[in-house]
Design a protein around this motif. Structure first.
Motif, PDB file in Angstrom:
ATOM      1  N   LEU A  90       0.945  -1.259  -0.050  1.00 20.56           N
ATOM      2  CA  LEU A  90       0.077   0.009  -0.082  1.00 20.56           C
ATOM      3  C   LEU A  90       0.782   1.322  -0.024  1.00 20.56           C
ATOM      4  O   LEU A  90       0.512   2.092  -0.542  1.00 20.56           O
ATOM      5  N   GLN A  91       2.094   1.276   0.350  1.00 19.59           N
ATOM      6  CA  GLN A  91       2.971   2.342   0.803  1.00 19.59           C
ATOM      7  C   GLN A  91       3.970   2.377  -0.389  1.00 19.59           C
ATOM      8  O   GLN A  91       4.413   3.625  -0.815  1.00 19.59           O
ATOM      9  N   GLY A  92       4.519   1.221  -0.806  1.00 20.64           N
ATOM     10  CA  GLY A  92       5.486   1.260  -1.945  1.00 20.64           C
ATOM     11  C   GLY A  92       5.055   1.936  -3.023  1.00 20.64           C
ATOM     12  O   GLY A  92       3.909   2.045  -3.440  1.00 20.64           O
ATOM     13  N   GLN A  93       6.045   2.319  -4.152  1.00 19.71           N
ATOM     14  CA  GLN A  93       5.810   3.102  -5.160  1.00 19.71           C
ATOM     15  C   GLN A  93       5.686   1.940  -6.452  1.00 19.71           C
ATOM     16  O   GLN A  93       4.786   2.185  -7.582  1.00 19.71           O
ATOM     17  N   TRP A  94       6.461   0.979  -6.413  1.00 22.24           N
ATOM     18  CA  TRP A  94       6.625  -0.138  -7.503  1.00 22.24           C
ATOM     19  C   TRP A  94       6.793  -1.326  -6.828  1.00 22.24           C
ATOM     20  O   TRP A  94       7.437  -1.554  -5.506  1.00 22.24           O
ATOM     21  N   ALA A  95       6.448  -2.607  -7.334  1.00 22.85           N
ATOM     22  CA  ALA A  95       6.480  -3.902  -7.205  1.00 22.85           C
ATOM     23  C   ALA A  95       7.043  -4.731  -8.334  1.00 22.85           C
ATOM     24  O   ALA A  95       6.513  -4.469  -9.414  1.00 22.85           O
ATOM     25  N   VAL A  96       8.302  -5.455  -8.092  1.00 21.32           N
ATOM     26  CA  VAL A  96       8.591  -6.354  -9.128  1.00 21.32           C
ATOM     27  C   VAL A  96       8.645  -7.948  -8.621  1.00 21.32           C
ATOM     28  O   VAL A  96       9.392  -8.032  -7.782  1.00 21.32           O
ATOM     29  N   ALA A  97       7.707  -8.659  -9.215  1.00 24.13           N
ATOM     30  CA  ALA A  97       7.687 -10.021  -8.776  1.00 24.13           C
ATOM     31  C   ALA A  97       8.846 -10.753  -9.902  1.00 24.13           C
ATOM     32  O   ALA A  97       9.001 -10.481 -10.935  1.00 24.13           O
ATOM     33  N   VAL A  98       9.763 -11.267  -8.908  1.00 20.72           N
ATOM     34  CA  VAL A  98      10.894 -12.042  -9.819  1.00 20.72           C
ATOM     35  C   VAL A  98      10.612 -13.416  -9.804  1.00 20.72           C
ATOM     36  O   VAL A  98      10.067 -14.271  -9.144  1.00 20.72           O
ATOM     37  N   CYS A  99      10.318 -13.921 -11.100  1.00 18.80           N
ATOM     38  CA  CYS A  99       9.733 -15.380 -11.583  1.00 18.80           C
ATOM     39  C   CYS A  99      10.732 -15.912 -12.309  1.00 18.80           C
ATOM     40  O   CYS A  99      11.671 -15.554 -12.754  1.00 18.80           O
ATOM     41  N   ALA A 100      10.305 -17.543 -12.480  1.00 16.58           N
ATOM     42  CA  ALA A 100      11.248 -18.082 -13.216  1.00 16.58           C
ATOM     43  C   ALA A 100      10.300 -18.939 -14.187  1.00 16.58           C
ATOM     44  O   ALA A 100       9.271 -19.647 -13.751  1.00 16.58           O
ATOM     45  N   ASP A 101      10.382 -18.938 -15.437  1.00 14.17           N
ATOM     46  CA  ASP A 101       9.751 -19.630 -16.510  1.00 14.17           C
ATOM     47  C   ASP A 101      10.463 -21.019 -16.636  1.00 14.17           C
ATOM     48  O   ASP A 101      11.414 -21.190 -17.183  1.00 14.17           O
ATOM     49  N   LEU A 102       9.677 -21.820 -16.055  1.00 11.06           N
ATOM     50  CA  LEU A 102      10.354 -23.365 -16.119  1.00 11.06           C
ATOM     51  C   LEU A 102       9.897 -24.460 -16.909  1.00 11.06           C
ATOM     52  O   LEU A 102      10.232 -25.373 -17.261  1.00 11.06           O
ATOM     53  N   ARG A 103       9.115 -23.817 -18.013  1.00 13.58           N
ATOM     54  CA  ARG A 103       8.549 -24.423 -19.257  1.00 13.58           C
ATOM     55  C   ARG A 103       9.534 -24.591 -19.958  1.00 13.58           C
ATOM     56  O   ARG A 103      10.410 -23.589 -20.192  1.00 13.58           O
ATOM     57  N   ASN A 104      10.079 -25.889 -20.392  1.00 22.61           N
ATOM     58  CA  ASN A 104      11.351 -25.980 -21.360  1.00 22.61           C
ATOM     59  C   ASN A 104      12.776 -25.610 -20.587  1.00 22.61           C
ATOM     60  O   ASN A 104      13.575 -25.357 -21.169  1.00 22.61           O
ATOM     61  N   TYR A 105      12.549 -25.835 -19.125  1.00 27.24           N
ATOM     62  CA  TYR A 105      13.807 -25.470 -18.514  1.00 27.24           C
ATOM     63  C   TYR A 105      14.345 -26.704 -17.952  1.00 27.24           C
ATOM     64  O   TYR A 105      13.526 -27.874 -17.300  1.00 27.24           O
ATOM     65  N   SER A 106      15.592 -27.295 -18.123  1.00 29.75           N
ATOM     66  CA  SER A 106      16.109 -28.477 -17.801  1.00 29.75           C
ATOM     67  C   SER A 106      17.260 -28.706 -16.664  1.00 29.75           C
ATOM     68  O   SER A 106      18.084 -29.384 -16.434  1.00 29.75           O
ATOM     69  N   LEU A 107      17.409 -27.289 -15.784  1.00 26.00           N
ATOM     70  CA  LEU A 107      18.375 -27.398 -15.018  1.00 26.00           C
ATOM     71  C   LEU A 107      18.094 -27.298 -13.556  1.00 26.00           C
ATOM     72  O   LEU A 107      18.737 -27.006 -12.517  1.00 26.00           O
ATOM     73  N   GLY A 108      16.939 -28.221 -13.182  1.00 25.98           N
ATOM     74  CA  GLY A 108      16.604 -28.507 -11.741  1.00 25.98           C
ATOM     75  C   GLY A 108      16.255 -27.436 -10.966  1.00 25.98           C
ATOM     76  O   GLY A 108      15.469 -26.436 -11.456  1.00 25.98           O
ATOM     77  N   THR A 109      16.982 -27.246  -9.844  1.00 26.37           N
ATOM     78  CA  THR A 109      16.756 -26.073  -8.985  1.00 26.37           C
ATOM     79  C   THR A 109      17.683 -24.799  -9.368  1.00 26.37           C
ATOM     80  O   THR A 109      17.194 -24.003  -8.562  1.00 26.37           O
ATOM     81  N   ALA A 110      18.533 -24.780 -10.203  1.00 30.87           N
ATOM     82  CA  ALA A 110      19.298 -23.694 -10.446  1.00 30.87           C
ATOM     83  C   ALA A 110      18.428 -22.474 -10.784  1.00 30.87           C
ATOM     84  O   ALA A 110      18.963 -21.331 -10.489  1.00 30.87           O
ATOM     85  N   TRP A 111      17.249 -22.360 -11.076  1.00 36.61           N
ATOM     86  CA  TRP A 111      16.383 -21.336 -11.293  1.00 36.61           C
ATOM     87  C   TRP A 111      16.264 -20.629  -9.915  1.00 36.61           C
ATOM     88  O   TRP A 111      16.269 -19.038 -10.049  1.00 36.61           O
ATOM     89  N   MET A 112      16.464 -21.194  -8.645  1.00 32.45           N
ATOM     90  CA  MET A 112      16.306 -20.258  -7.530  1.00 32.45           C
ATOM     91  C   MET A 112      17.567 -19.382  -7.279  1.00 32.45           C
ATOM     92  O   MET A 112      17.361 -18.511  -6.809  1.00 32.45           O
ATOM     93  N   GLU A 113      18.610 -20.086  -7.651  1.00 30.46           N
ATOM     94  CA  GLU A 113      19.745 -19.179  -7.792  1.00 30.46           C
ATOM     95  C   GLU A 113      19.836 -17.889  -8.431  1.00 30.46           C
ATOM     96  O   GLU A 113      20.102 -16.821  -8.161  1.00 30.46           O
ATOM     97  N   ASP A 114      19.322 -18.351  -9.577  1.00 27.26           N
ATOM     98  CA  ASP A 114      19.284 -17.301 -10.699  1.00 27.26           C
ATOM     99  C   ASP A 114      18.368 -16.030 -10.283  1.00 27.26           C
ATOM    100  O   ASP A 114      18.557 -14.972 -10.266  1.00 27.26           O
ATOM    101  N   CYS A 115      17.145 -16.359  -9.674  1.00 31.34           N
ATOM    102  CA  CYS A 115      16.123 -15.527  -9.293  1.00 31.34           C
ATOM    103  C   CYS A 115      16.691 -14.795  -7.848  1.00 31.34           C
ATOM    104  O   CYS A 115      16.425 -13.674  -7.784  1.00 31.34           O
ATOM    105  N   SER A 116      17.343 -15.369  -7.257  1.00 35.67           N
ATOM    106  CA  SER A 116      17.725 -14.806  -5.893  1.00 35.67           C
ATOM    107  C   SER A 116      18.868 -13.925  -6.350  1.00 35.67           C
ATOM    108  O   SER A 116      18.899 -12.645  -5.567  1.00 35.67           O
ATOM    109  N   ALA A 117      19.684 -13.933  -7.481  1.00 36.39           N
ATOM    110  CA  ALA A 117      20.833 -12.945  -7.946  1.00 36.39           C
ATOM    111  C   ALA A 117      20.127 -12.114  -8.399  1.00 36.39           C
ATOM    112  O   ALA A 117      20.565 -10.938  -8.155  1.00 36.39           O
ATOM    113  N   ALA A 118      19.209 -12.258  -9.053  1.00 36.89           N
ATOM    114  CA  ALA A 118      18.353 -11.027  -9.798  1.00 36.89           C
ATOM    115  C   ALA A 118      17.710 -10.290  -8.716  1.00 36.89           C
ATOM    116  O   ALA A 118      17.753  -9.082  -9.040  1.00 36.89           O
ATOM    117  N   MET A 119      17.116 -11.061  -7.618  1.00 35.76           N
ATOM    118  CA  MET A 119      16.383 -10.014  -6.866  1.00 35.76           C
ATOM    119  C   MET A 119      17.359  -9.152  -5.763  1.00 35.76           C
ATOM    120  O   MET A 119      17.016  -7.990  -5.684  1.00 35.76           O
TER     121      MET A 119
END
Length: 172
Positions: free
Chosen positions: A70-99
């Motif tokens: 309610l107070q912030g000015q912007w919000a950005v959801a950091v997501c991973a598109d896992l459709r056609n993704y084959s690297l297991g849980t590495a997306w979590m590190e990728d998203c965490s690094a981006a965040m």
């Protein structure tokens, strides 16, 4: 001390924001920092869903922890598109690094930010997925809420906490 290190040590979770608007060009810099994050095997599954004030208000209506949205000015959801993704849980590190890149960019740009965790948080995940209309195969790691801080927090100490550091091997 180096300015980059000062920024890293100054970054703190902010949950109270002023009503001062954050311009689109500043948001674009934060998003560029997120896009610059490393990615395992350069697979780049990370996607961003940008929410404006109206969308944040709708999301706040579905959550217990409403105030940052309610107070912030912007919000950005950091997501991973896992459709056609084959690297297991590495997306979590990728998203965490981006965040984290976005959190640090906010601090460097004079903004406050909050890492609002979503993934596998029963009280949040369903509401967020529904509000953002997330398709199957796309996961939401978390949401970066940003704005000008309405609270001040001391920077972290520049001295490492030796109680959490082990050298060479684990020891109790």
């Amino acid at each position: 001390m180096n300015e980059t290190l000062k920024t890293l040590l100054s970054r703190r979770s902010i949950r109270k924001f002023t009503d001062q608007s954050v311009c689109q060009s500043t948001l674009s810099l934060v998003l560029a920092a997120g896009c610059a994050a490393p990615s395992a095997c350069n697979a780049r599954p990370v996607r961003f869903v940008v929410l404006d004030k109206l969308q944040m208000k709708k999301l706040a209506g579905a959550l217990d922890q409403k105030e940052p949205f309610l107070q912030g000015q912007w919000a950005v959801a950091v997501c991973a598109d896992l459709r056609n993704y084959s690297l297991g849980t590495a997306w979590m590190e990728d998203c965490s690094a981006a965040m984290e890149n976005m959190q640090i960019a906010c601090c460097a740009l004079g903004l406050g930010s909050l890492w609002f965790g979503v993934y596998r948080r029963a009280a949040k995940e369903g509401a967020v997925r529904s509000c953002l209309k997330m398709p199957d195969g796309v996961e939401v790691l978390g949401i970066a809420v940003m704005g000008y801080a309405a609270e001040e927090k001391e920077p972290h100490d520049a001295t490492p906490d030796e109680s959490v550091i082990r050298r060479g091997v684990w020891s109790d």
